[in-house]
Design a protein around this motif. Structure first.
Motif, PDB file in Angstrom:
ATOM      1  N   MET A  41      63.142 -10.607  42.985  1.00  0.00           N
ATOM      2  CA  MET A  41      61.981 -11.071  42.519  1.00  0.00           C
ATOM      3  C   MET A  41      60.515 -10.333  42.388  1.00  0.00           C
ATOM      4  O   MET A  41      59.556 -10.546  41.446  1.00  0.00           O
ATOM      5  N   ASP A  42      60.116  -9.791  43.787  1.00  0.00           N
ATOM      6  CA  ASP A  42      58.433  -9.531  43.629  1.00  0.00           C
ATOM      7  C   ASP A  42      59.049  -8.015  43.476  1.00  0.00           C
ATOM      8  O   ASP A  42      57.730  -7.743  42.351  1.00  0.00           O
ATOM      9  N   ALA A  43      60.005  -7.212  42.668  1.00  0.00           N
ATOM     10  CA  ALA A  43      60.055  -6.141  42.338  1.00  0.00           C
ATOM     11  C   ALA A  43      59.840  -6.113  40.275  1.00  0.00           C
ATOM     12  O   ALA A  43      58.881  -5.439  39.700  1.00  0.00           O
ATOM     13  N   PHE A  44      60.580  -7.291  40.001  1.00  0.00           N
ATOM     14  CA  PHE A  44      60.541  -8.096  38.513  1.00  0.00           C
ATOM     15  C   PHE A  44      58.721  -8.282  38.097  1.00  0.00           C
ATOM     16  O   PHE A  44      58.985  -8.158  37.248  1.00  0.00           O
ATOM     17  N   GLY A  45      58.078  -8.642  39.546  1.00  0.00           N
ATOM     18  CA  GLY A  45      56.982  -9.466  38.716  1.00  0.00           C
ATOM     19  C   GLY A  45      55.838  -8.233  39.428  1.00  0.00           C
ATOM     20  O   GLY A  45      54.827  -8.646  38.879  1.00  0.00           O
ATOM     21  N   VAL A  52      64.507  -0.220  40.043  1.00  0.00           N
ATOM     22  CA  VAL A  52      65.088  -0.614  41.677  1.00  0.00           C
ATOM     23  C   VAL A  52      65.751   0.397  41.786  1.00  0.00           C
ATOM     24  O   VAL A  52      67.050   0.516  41.107  1.00  0.00           O
ATOM     25  N   ILE A  53      66.401   0.836  43.499  1.00  0.00           N
ATOM     26  CA  ILE A  53      67.297   1.319  43.634  1.00  0.00           C
ATOM     27  C   ILE A  53      67.937   1.055  44.017  1.00  0.00           C
ATOM     28  O   ILE A  53      67.201   0.856  45.167  1.00  0.00           O
ATOM     29  N   ILE A  54      69.356   0.389  44.793  1.00  0.00           N
ATOM     30  CA  ILE A  54      69.301   0.055  45.842  1.00  0.00           C
ATOM     31  C   ILE A  54      70.760   0.840  46.360  1.00  0.00           C
ATOM     32  O   ILE A  54      71.903   1.493  45.578  1.00  0.00           O
ATOM     33  N   ILE A  94      69.265 -10.287  39.213  1.00  0.00           N
ATOM     34  CA  ILE A  94      69.635  -8.816  39.109  1.00  0.00           C
ATOM     35  C   ILE A  94      70.329  -7.870  37.718  1.00  0.00           C
ATOM     36  O   ILE A  94      69.248  -7.223  37.205  1.00  0.00           O
ATOM     37  N   GLY A  95      71.520  -8.790  37.091  1.00  0.00           N
ATOM     38  CA  GLY A  95      71.755  -8.585  35.757  1.00  0.00           C
ATOM     39  C   GLY A  95      71.107  -8.427  34.605  1.00  0.00           C
ATOM     40  O   GLY A  95      71.135  -8.134  33.885  1.00  0.00           O
ATOM     41  N   ASN A  96      70.332 -10.109  34.440  1.00  0.00           N
ATOM     42  CA  ASN A  96      69.463 -10.236  33.444  1.00  0.00           C
ATOM     43  C   ASN A  96      67.813 -10.003  33.962  1.00  0.00           C
ATOM     44  O   ASN A  96      67.238 -10.215  33.090  1.00  0.00           O
ATOM     45  N   GLY A  97      67.875  -8.953  34.990  1.00  0.00           N
ATOM     46  CA  GLY A  97      66.921  -8.799  35.217  1.00  0.00           C
ATOM     47  C   GLY A  97      65.706  -7.801  34.294  1.00  0.00           C
ATOM     48  O   GLY A  97      66.802  -7.258  34.008  1.00  0.00           O
ATOM     49  N   GLY A  98      64.667  -7.657  33.681  1.00  0.00           N
ATOM     50  CA  GLY A  98      64.271  -6.499  33.019  1.00  0.00           C
ATOM     51  C   GLY A  98      63.417  -6.145  32.978  1.00  0.00           C
ATOM     52  O   GLY A  98      62.839  -4.395  32.657  1.00  0.00           O
ATOM     53  N   ILE A 208      62.461  -1.273  27.317  1.00  0.00           N
ATOM     54  CA  ILE A 208      64.011  -1.389  28.170  1.00  0.00           C
ATOM     55  C   ILE A 208      64.185  -2.836  28.504  1.00  0.00           C
ATOM     56  O   ILE A 208      65.413  -3.002  28.525  1.00  0.00           O
ATOM     57  N   ALA A 209      63.335  -4.019  28.882  1.00  0.00           N
ATOM     58  CA  ALA A 209      63.821  -5.315  28.865  1.00  0.00           C
ATOM     59  C   ALA A 209      64.217  -5.743  27.899  1.00  0.00           C
ATOM     60  O   ALA A 209      65.619  -6.286  27.829  1.00  0.00           O
ATOM     61  N   ALA A 210      64.401  -5.344  26.623  1.00  0.00           N
ATOM     62  CA  ALA A 210      64.754  -6.459  25.223  1.00  0.00           C
ATOM     63  C   ALA A 210      66.563  -5.573  25.210  1.00  0.00           C
ATOM     64  O   ALA A 210      67.533  -5.967  24.548  1.00  0.00           O
ATOM     65  N   ALA A 211      66.374  -4.342  25.458  1.00  0.00           N
ATOM     66  CA  ALA A 211      68.164  -3.819  25.380  1.00  0.00           C
ATOM     67  C   ALA A 211      68.521  -4.565  26.524  1.00  0.00           C
ATOM     68  O   ALA A 211      70.038  -4.507  26.458  1.00  0.00           O
ATOM     69  N   ILE A 212      68.161  -4.296  27.813  1.00  0.00           N
ATOM     70  CA  ILE A 212      69.260  -4.630  28.818  1.00  0.00           C
ATOM     71  C   ILE A 212      69.525  -6.655  27.954  1.00  0.00           C
ATOM     72  O   ILE A 212      70.516  -6.470  28.356  1.00  0.00           O
TER      73      ILE A 212
END
Length: 258
Positions: A41-45, A52-54, A94-98, A208-212
């Motif tokens: 949440m913090d990374a996406f905001g 992100v690399i996990i 994660i999957g729907n993150g932009g 990028i967000a739109a493509a995801i």
């Protein structure tokens, strides 16, 4: 916030999230899932983070599964709620993150660990990695999105084989069936993740967000309409105007995520 089970580092617009329960093979207990929710949440905001690399701590495991001890006293309704909460707070998040998420699979990715990698947008495996969904050996099925995301990646035949036999597959087989994008040596794993994410971070963030969003809708009744609408929305952004102008002027675009 302070994390007990995660290591967090931000560098060059990349957030590095390392699941740090090496003695437990980085198993996903409820506290770790809660911390992953907060970290993503913090990374996406965060406007300073582009992706992100996990990965998992150590060389043995990315994540070797859920913490099964927490399942002992669950009834039917509690089991469903456990799954639903994890879907919403972590795996769908994660999957729907932009912003792009790259899983660097550094060892065993089993059960919930493979489902965490499946929720990520791109997967890179070390050549010693092994992957599988062993839930049926516990009388369960994958409950964190594995039946859906694995099927979308590798097809129903291979997904059913992996789920019903509970067999692990090697990194090379995972690459052959389309489960991972690349297989590299252990010492190259993070470097490869950085290379791919570095390329993505040069592109237009809103695109990028739109493509995801559009790719996630593939195969659904709304897939083509999602693409059409997302394509149209791009024309309302300053980045699209900048990208087109840069192309026509034969220069590098300066995207600002606006």
């Amino acid at each position: 916030m302070e994390y007990q089970n995660l290591l967090i580092e931000d560098k060059n617009r990349i957030r590095y999230i390392t699941i740090n329960r090496e003695s437990k093979l980085n198993a996903l207990n409820q506290q770790t899932l809660s911390e992953l929710h907060n970290a993503f949440m913090d990374a996406f905001g965060n406007k300073n983070i582009g992706g992100v690399i996990i990965t998992g701590a150590g060389q043995k495991a990315f994540v070797a599964g859920a913490d099964i001890a927490e399942f002992v006293n669950l009834d039917q309704n509690q089991g469903a709620e456990l799954s639903r909460k994890a879907h919403i707070n972590v795996f769908d998040l994660i999957g729907n993150g932009g912003k792009p998420v790259v899983a660097a699979i550094n060892g065993y990715a089993l059960g919930g660990g493979l489902e965490l990698a499946l929720a990520s947008h791109i997967r890179i495996a070390a050549n010693n990695a092994k992957m599988g969904l062993p839930e049926v050996t516990l009388g369960l099925i994958p409950g964190y999105g594995g039946t859906q995301r694995l099927t979308k990646l590798v097809g129903s035949g291979k997904a059913l084989e992996m789920i019903l036999t509970a067999d692990m597959i090697t990194a090379d087989e995972a690459y052959r069936v389309g489960l991972v994008n690349y297989v590299v040596g252990s010492d190259e794993l993070i470097l490869k993740a950085e290379e791919i994410l570095g390329k993505i971070l040069q592109r237009a963030p809103l695109a990028i967000a739109a493509a995801i969003e559009a790719v996630n809708a593939a195969g659904t009744a709304q897939g083509f309409e999602t693409e059409i609408n997302a394509f149209g929305k791009c024309f309302a952004t300053a980045d699209t105007k900048e990208g087109i102008a840069a192309f026509l002027e034969k220069r590098k675009a300066n995207f600002k995520g606006e």
